[in-house]
Scaffold this active site. Structure first.
Site, PDB file in Angstrom:
ATOM      1  CG  ASP A 213      12.906  -5.872 -17.371  1.00 59.04           C
ATOM      2  OD1 ASP A 213      14.042  -5.654 -16.896  1.00 59.04           O
ATOM      3  OD2 ASP A 213      12.451  -5.278 -18.372  1.00 59.04           O
TER       4      ASP A 213
ATOM      5  CD  GLU B 209      14.465 -13.525  -9.849  1.00 62.06           C
ATOM      6  OE1 GLU B 209      14.978 -13.725  -8.729  1.00 62.06           O
ATOM      7  OE2 GLU B 209      13.472 -14.163 -10.267  1.00 62.06           O
TER       8      GLU B 209
ATOM      9  CB  SER C 165      25.039  30.559 -12.387  1.00 62.12           C
ATOM     10  OG  SER C 165      25.415  31.915 -12.215  1.00 62.12           O
TER      11      SER C 165
ATOM     12  CE  LYS D  15      24.761  25.741 -19.574  1.00 60.18           C
ATOM     13  NZ  LYS D  15      23.295  25.550 -19.522  1.00 60.18           N
TER      14      LYS D  15
ATOM     15  NE  ARG E 290      23.258  28.194  -9.120  1.00 64.79           N
ATOM     16  CZ  ARG E 290      22.874  29.473  -9.219  1.00 64.79           C
ATOM     17  NH1 ARG E 290      21.628  29.768  -9.493  1.00 64.79           N
ATOM     18  NH2 ARG E 290      23.747  30.451  -9.051  1.00 64.79           N
TER      19      ARG E 290
ATOM     20  CE  LYS F 267      32.252  21.386 -14.885  1.00 63.51           C
ATOM     21  NZ  LYS F 267      31.670  20.250 -14.134  1.00 63.51           N
TER      22      LYS F 267
ATOM     23  CE  LYS G  67      23.311  28.093 -22.877  1.00 61.20           C
ATOM     24  NZ  LYS G  67      22.616  29.145 -22.132  1.00 61.20           N
TER      25      LYS G  67
ATOM     26  CB  CYS H 235      14.270  59.441 -17.382  1.00 67.42           C
ATOM     27  SG  CYS H 235      13.251  60.578 -16.412  1.00 67.42           S
TER      28      CYS H 235
ATOM     29  CB  CYS I 191      10.673  59.478 -13.617  1.00 65.99           C
ATOM     30  SG  CYS I 191       9.999  58.553 -15.011  1.00 65.99           S
TER      31      CYS I 191
END
Length: 654
Positions: A31, A33, A80, A111, A132, A280, A304, A416, A421
């Protein structure tokens, strides 16, 4: 060595060291250097700012205060994914794929729970980074993304490419950030995803650099030059992108589920948050064959993870009327912490849902967040039900206007049907002004409710007659806000017509469908005169949408409203590229090789303007290949299949 050469050498050396550290996880220097060389570059650039290179690593830490974020229109639709929440639902999707593709093969990927973004490279240099957004239009966040250390400012190859990925905040950095916020007296972020999204919307780029975001890239949005998703990911690694190593090749449902079970076990051990697994179809030509729905690819699905649950008590139920007249029950509950937020209300969906679960006031229930967003009642704890609890009283009259509620045979909802309304009119006004529709900034639910209650507006066309004086009669609306709203209303007149179409709130017509409709018909008046047959010819739009659109525009109310909006100066034209009948109408075209005159995005736009569907891979369904210099396997495959070949000049001649 002159100064320009020295700056070039330091830039390339530091970028290579960063690639070894962040992408390969194999640092070749200490780090100390790296820091020494970095400070030398900073000094040289400060003394010679005109020699600073676009790919300089100093862009990652320098501070810029942005005025805001400008809109960015993506040249490719960024879809999506569809969601499933069980093995059974996933198996239905897999079986659907198998009916179209013989012996499909899959790639399973984690994911990442972060913020979706797209990176645009020209000649190997990062030119633009954007969110996106709605899949068509996002926000330009280039300066902030340059502060993410694992995003390459310069690729290993000088190519034009558009890649999609996820920006996230590692758990360690999230914990550090929240500790700092607590010490400062600021509200901690609820979760790393919210923190990542908030960070990328910072106007001070120094804050972005400090927080330590990271990325994983997973898809080429521009036409791919590889044959499989696995090859795409390997190519990304060669270019210098960070690619998630946790992925698996699968041939069937059992192998897919094995990876999901492994991901579930890994979930708590990973240094970042995941909320599921993406499956996929691996072969890109087969992806092309499967195609897309209006909202999502048919060749991919997101599984999910089961949602976190919490126990609470139902205290009461409210019945509210939406813009389409649907009456929705919502439970008021004892507040409880769920998925890091306090929840006191949950949807009960409809009467069938209430009766199926036998939900009663006073019940103890388990609630969860569908997709980690919307609180829902999952299960009634019958063993904890007090004696004597009566079933919920289902309303027979609209809670807003008192009209009789209708329960149609083909629907689960109470509705309804009174067009006057007040609740429906109010909700339609709110929808019309919303961000995804006409985007009238400042005209939120509170302001619209007051305008409606004071009878200053009765339909959406009335919004275009509002004055500053009208707005100043409202509670908490001062001169500055009133001017802002009037300006936003005026600006909305110039919106592309798909925003207006979506804002009209036609049943079944969402944002994507509205765009497809206007791409085809170019003008709202033309669409209003279209037949069901003409609309049904649009790919991805079926008879349900066609019937809904034609039925809406046949009503006297719609005809009057269109006249009022047109008289108010609201734009009826679609401002994007129109898919009218062209020389390549309905043809599937593939671009391959290096183009010498046109940018790839320009070639794609030209082809689409001629009516073509531009694909990323060659298959039997390909009608034409436009081949530039050094075209490789795609050209060979096209020749083997006997597909027509054009040169870049052939395209220019059109």
């Amino acid at each position: 060595m002159n100064i320009e050469s020295k700056i070039k050498e330091l830039t390339e050396k530091l970028n290579q060291y960063a690639y070894e550290y962040y992408t390969l996880d194999e640092p070749s220097v200490e780090d100390s250097e790296y820091d020494r060389l970095y400070q030398e570059l900073v000094k040289l650039e400060a003394e010679n700012p005109q020699l600073t290179r676009a790919d300089s690593p100093t862009h990652r830490t320098g501070g810029v205060i942005l005025d805001g974020f400008v809109k960015f229109r993506h040249p490719y639709n960024l879809y999506s994914l569809g969601d499933v929440f069980s093995r059974e639902e996933l198996a239905v999707w897999e079986e659907r794929v198998r009916k179209e593709i013989a012996n499909p093969e899959y790639i399973c990927e984690l994911k990442i729970d972060g913020l979706s973004l797209s990176l645009y490279y020209e000649n190997g240099l990062l030119m633009t980074a954007a969110t996106r957004g709605d899949g068509t239009t996002g926000e330009n966040i280039t300066e902030n993304v340059k502060r993410i250390k694992d995003v390459p400012l310069k690729l290993k190859e000088a190519i034009d490419i558009v890649v999609r990925g996820e920006a996230y905040l590692p758990r360690k950095n999230f914990a550090k950030l929240n500790k700092e916020r607590e010490l400062e007296g600021a509200t901690p972020f609820a979760n790393p995803r919210n923190a990542a999204a908030g960070t990328l919307r910072q106007l001070d780029t120094k804050i972005v650099a400090k927080r330590g975001l990271a990325t994983f890239l997973y898809q080429e949005a521009s036409p791919a030059t590889n044959d499989t998703q696995e090859e795409v990911l390997e190519y990304f690694e060669e270019l210098g992108f960070q690619v998630n190593p946790e992925r698996k090749f699968a041939r069937n449902m059992d192998e897919i589920w094995e990876f999901i079970e492994e991901a579930t076990r890994l979930r708590d051990e990973l240094p970042y948050d995941i909320d599921g697994v993406v499956v996929k179809v691996n072969n890109l030509a087969e992806q092309e064959e499967l195609g897309f729905t209006v909202k999502a690819p048919r060749w991919a699905i997101a599984y999910k993870f089961p949602a976190e649950q919490a126990e609470t008590e139902i205290l009461s139920v409210d019945w509210t009327v939406g813009r389409t007249g649907v009456v929705t029950p919502t439970a008021n509950m004892t507040p409880v912490l769920l998925a890091q937020t306090t929840v006191a209300r949950a949807t009960l969906h409809n009467v069938d849902y209430i009766e199926e679960k036998d939900i009663r006031i006073g019940d103890h229930v388990l609630i969860y967040k569908a997709g980690d967003i919307i609180p829902k009642v999952g299960k009634v704890l019958l063993d904890k039900r007090p004696e004597g609890l009566e079933g919920l009283e289902i309303p027979t009259k609209c809670p807003e206007c008192g009209s009789e509620l209708i329960h149609f045979e083909d629907e689960v909802a109470l509705r309804c049907v009174n067009p006057l309304c007040p609740a429906q009119i109010r909700e339609k006004l709110i929808h019309f002004a919303s961000r995804d529709a006409m985007n009238i900034v400042g005209l939120g639910p509170s302001v619209i409710s007051q305008l409606f209650d004071k009878k200053l507006v009765a339909d959406v066309a009335d919004l275009y007659q509002l004055t500053i004086e009208d707005l100043l009669t409202l509670d908490k609306v001062k001169e500055t806000l009133a001017q802002k709203i009037v300006s936003a209303i005026a600006q909305s007149r110039e919106n592309s017509a798909e925003k207006l179409l979506f804002g009209l709130g036609i049943r079944h017509v969402g944002g994507k469908a509205a765009k497809l409709l206007l791409e085809r018909f170019a003008n709202l008046r033309a669409l209003s005169k279209a037949t069901e047959e003409e609309i049904s010819e649009i790919p991805s739009l079926g008879g349900v949408i066609a019937t809904a659109v034609v039925s809406y525009f046949e009503t006297d109310g719609a005809k009057i409203l269109l006249d009022e909006l047109e008289n108010a100066g609201v734009n009826f034209d679609y401002l994007g590229a129109v898919n009218i009948e062209g020389i390549l109408s309905g043809k599937t075209v593939v671009l391959t090789g290096k183009l010498t005159t046109l940018k790839r995005s320009e070639a794609k736009e030209k082809l689409e303007a001629l009516g073509a569907n531009v694909s990323g891979s060659v298959s039997k369904k390909t009608d034409l290949v436009v081949a530039g210099e050094e075209a490789g396997s795609k050209l060979t495959k096209a020749q083997d299949l006997g597909i027509e070949i054009w040169s870049e000049q052939d395209l220019l001649d059109l």
